[in-house]
Motif scaffolding. Structure first.
Motif, PDB file in Angstrom:
ATOM      1  N   ASP A  80     -53.836  -9.377  58.592  1.00  0.00           N
ATOM      2  CA  ASP A  80     -54.005 -10.810  58.850  1.00  0.00           C
ATOM      3  C   ASP A  80     -53.696 -11.650  57.620  1.00  0.00           C
ATOM      4  O   ASP A  80     -53.112 -12.727  57.729  1.00  0.00           O
ATOM      5  CB  ASP A  80     -55.416 -11.098  59.355  1.00  0.00           C
ATOM      6  N   ALA A  81     -54.043 -11.163  56.443  1.00  0.00           N
ATOM      7  CA  ALA A  81     -53.766 -11.886  55.201  1.00  0.00           C
ATOM      8  C   ALA A  81     -52.276 -11.925  54.884  1.00  0.00           C
ATOM      9  O   ALA A  81     -51.813 -12.783  54.125  1.00  0.00           O
ATOM     10  CB  ALA A  81     -54.535 -11.257  54.040  1.00  0.00           C
ATOM     11  N   PHE A  82     -51.511 -11.032  55.485  1.00  0.00           N
ATOM     12  CA  PHE A  82     -50.062 -10.931  55.253  1.00  0.00           C
ATOM     13  C   PHE A  82     -49.264 -11.914  56.116  1.00  0.00           C
ATOM     14  O   PHE A  82     -48.064 -12.046  55.958  1.00  0.00           O
ATOM     15  CB  PHE A  82     -49.619  -9.484  55.529  1.00  0.00           C
ATOM     16  N   SER A  83     -49.917 -12.626  56.995  1.00  0.00           N
ATOM     17  CA  SER A  83     -49.257 -13.542  57.925  1.00  0.00           C
ATOM     18  C   SER A  83     -48.310 -14.542  57.252  1.00  0.00           C
ATOM     19  O   SER A  83     -47.197 -14.757  57.743  1.00  0.00           O
ATOM     20  CB  SER A  83     -50.297 -14.272  58.778  1.00  0.00           C
ATOM     21  N   PRO A  84     -48.687 -15.171  56.132  1.00  0.00           N
ATOM     22  CA  PRO A  84     -47.748 -16.111  55.506  1.00  0.00           C
ATOM     23  C   PRO A  84     -46.439 -15.452  55.070  1.00  0.00           C
ATOM     24  O   PRO A  84     -45.369 -16.064  55.153  1.00  0.00           O
ATOM     25  CB  PRO A  84     -48.521 -16.641  54.294  1.00  0.00           C
TER      26      PRO A  84
ATOM     27  N   GLN B  82     -45.089 -12.850  56.570  1.00  0.00           N
ATOM     28  CA  GLN B  82     -44.351 -12.624  57.816  1.00  0.00           C
ATOM     29  C   GLN B  82     -43.564 -13.879  58.191  1.00  0.00           C
ATOM     30  O   GLN B  82     -42.354 -13.818  58.436  1.00  0.00           O
ATOM     31  CB  GLN B  82     -45.302 -12.270  58.962  1.00  0.00           C
ATOM     32  N   LYS B  83     -44.248 -14.999  58.237  1.00  0.00           N
ATOM     33  CA  LYS B  83     -43.619 -16.251  58.650  1.00  0.00           C
ATOM     34  C   LYS B  83     -42.492 -16.655  57.707  1.00  0.00           C
ATOM     35  O   LYS B  83     -41.445 -17.120  58.140  1.00  0.00           O
ATOM     36  CB  LYS B  83     -44.667 -17.351  58.756  1.00  0.00           C
ATOM     37  N   ALA B  84     -42.696 -16.468  56.406  1.00  0.00           N
ATOM     38  CA  ALA B  84     -41.686 -16.828  55.415  1.00  0.00           C
ATOM     39  C   ALA B  84     -40.454 -15.935  55.491  1.00  0.00           C
ATOM     40  O   ALA B  84     -39.397 -16.289  54.960  1.00  0.00           O
ATOM     41  CB  ALA B  84     -42.287 -16.767  54.011  1.00  0.00           C
TER      42      ALA B  84
ATOM     43  N   LEU C  44     -40.938 -14.261  64.147  1.00  0.00           N
ATOM     44  CA  LEU C  44     -41.106 -15.306  65.163  1.00  0.00           C
ATOM     45  C   LEU C  44     -42.345 -15.085  66.018  1.00  0.00           C
ATOM     46  O   LEU C  44     -42.938 -16.040  66.520  1.00  0.00           O
ATOM     47  CB  LEU C  44     -39.867 -15.358  66.052  1.00  0.00           C
ATOM     48  N   ALA C  45     -42.710 -13.825  66.207  1.00  0.00           N
ATOM     49  CA  ALA C  45     -43.894 -13.460  66.992  1.00  0.00           C
ATOM     50  C   ALA C  45     -44.298 -12.064  66.559  1.00  0.00           C
ATOM     51  O   ALA C  45     -43.470 -11.281  66.089  1.00  0.00           O
ATOM     52  CB  ALA C  45     -43.599 -13.494  68.482  1.00  0.00           C
ATOM     53  N   GLU C  46     -45.589 -11.764  66.732  1.00  0.00           N
ATOM     54  CA  GLU C  46     -46.087 -10.436  66.358  1.00  0.00           C
ATOM     55  C   GLU C  46     -47.206 -10.049  67.308  1.00  0.00           C
ATOM     56  O   GLU C  46     -47.802 -10.898  67.961  1.00  0.00           O
ATOM     57  CB  GLU C  46     -46.559 -10.410  64.906  1.00  0.00           C
ATOM     58  N   ALA C  47     -47.451  -8.752  67.376  1.00  0.00           N
ATOM     59  CA  ALA C  47     -48.536  -8.239  68.202  1.00  0.00           C
ATOM     60  C   ALA C  47     -49.003  -6.915  67.609  1.00  0.00           C
ATOM     61  O   ALA C  47     -48.225  -6.183  66.985  1.00  0.00           O
ATOM     62  CB  ALA C  47     -48.093  -8.043  69.647  1.00  0.00           C
TER      63      ALA C  47
ATOM     64  N   GLU D  85     -30.510  -8.092  61.381  1.00  0.00           N
ATOM     65  CA  GLU D  85     -30.461  -8.156  59.926  1.00  0.00           C
ATOM     66  C   GLU D  85     -31.776  -8.698  59.348  1.00  0.00           C
ATOM     67  O   GLU D  85     -32.273  -8.191  58.341  1.00  0.00           O
ATOM     68  CB  GLU D  85     -29.275  -9.023  59.465  1.00  0.00           C
ATOM     69  N   ALA D  86     -32.340  -9.715  59.988  1.00  0.00           N
ATOM     70  CA  ALA D  86     -33.619 -10.268  59.528  1.00  0.00           C
ATOM     71  C   ALA D  86     -34.730  -9.232  59.671  1.00  0.00           C
ATOM     72  O   ALA D  86     -35.585  -9.095  58.787  1.00  0.00           O
ATOM     73  CB  ALA D  86     -33.961 -11.534  60.308  1.00  0.00           C
ATOM     74  N   ALA D  87     -34.721  -8.489  60.774  1.00  0.00           N
ATOM     75  CA  ALA D  87     -35.733  -7.450  60.994  1.00  0.00           C
ATOM     76  C   ALA D  87     -35.612  -6.350  59.946  1.00  0.00           C
ATOM     77  O   ALA D  87     -36.619  -5.883  59.396  1.00  0.00           O
ATOM     78  CB  ALA D  87     -35.591  -6.871  62.402  1.00  0.00           C
ATOM     79  N   GLN D  88     -34.395  -5.928  59.654  1.00  0.00           N
ATOM     80  CA  GLN D  88     -34.183  -4.882  58.659  1.00  0.00           C
ATOM     81  C   GLN D  88     -34.596  -5.353  57.267  1.00  0.00           C
ATOM     82  O   GLN D  88     -35.205  -4.601  56.508  1.00  0.00           O
ATOM     83  CB  GLN D  88     -32.727  -4.434  58.666  1.00  0.00           C
ATOM     84  N   ALA D  89     -34.281  -6.593  56.935  1.00  0.00           N
ATOM     85  CA  ALA D  89     -34.651  -7.137  55.628  1.00  0.00           C
ATOM     86  C   ALA D  89     -36.173  -7.172  55.480  1.00  0.00           C
ATOM     87  O   ALA D  89     -36.713  -6.811  54.433  1.00  0.00           O
ATOM     88  CB  ALA D  89     -34.055  -8.532  55.447  1.00  0.00           C
TER      89      ALA D  89
END
Length: 89
Positions: free
Chosen positions: A21-25, A27-29, A33-36, A57-61
């Motif tokens: 949960d603390a890693f959320s910022p 993730q967004k940066a 786009l969505a997570e579960a 490419e974004a997912a791999q990065a």
């Protein structure tokens, strides 16, 4: 749309969840786009996480971020996660 799937076992789900949960910022940066988060019915420490991205490419990065590896280690991930990508059909 590409989804990154990660399945791993953690030592303690509650401790892992606080780190996640603390890693959320981060993730967004980095294009999430969505997570579960899912837990196996017979083992709450068996966790599968999905993250959606606009492109492969974004997912791999994101999957290669050093910050992600550190967070997983700090969250108590055991062993090597199973990771795969899939495109929404």
């Amino acid at each position: 749309m590409t989804t990154l799937f990660v399945r791993h076992e953690v030592f303690d789900y509650a401790a892992w969840r606080r780190v996640y949960d603390a890693f959320s910022p981060v993730q967004k940066a980095n294009g999430v786009l969505a997570e579960a988060v899912y837990q196996a019915p017979d083992n709450p420490n068996d966790v599968t996480v999905t993250h959606e991205f606009a492109t492969l490419e974004a997912a791999q990065a994101f999957g290669n971020l050093d910050e992600l590896k550190t967070a997983m280690r700090n969250g108590g991930v055991q062993g090597t996660p199973t990771v795969w990508f899939a495109n929404k059909a």
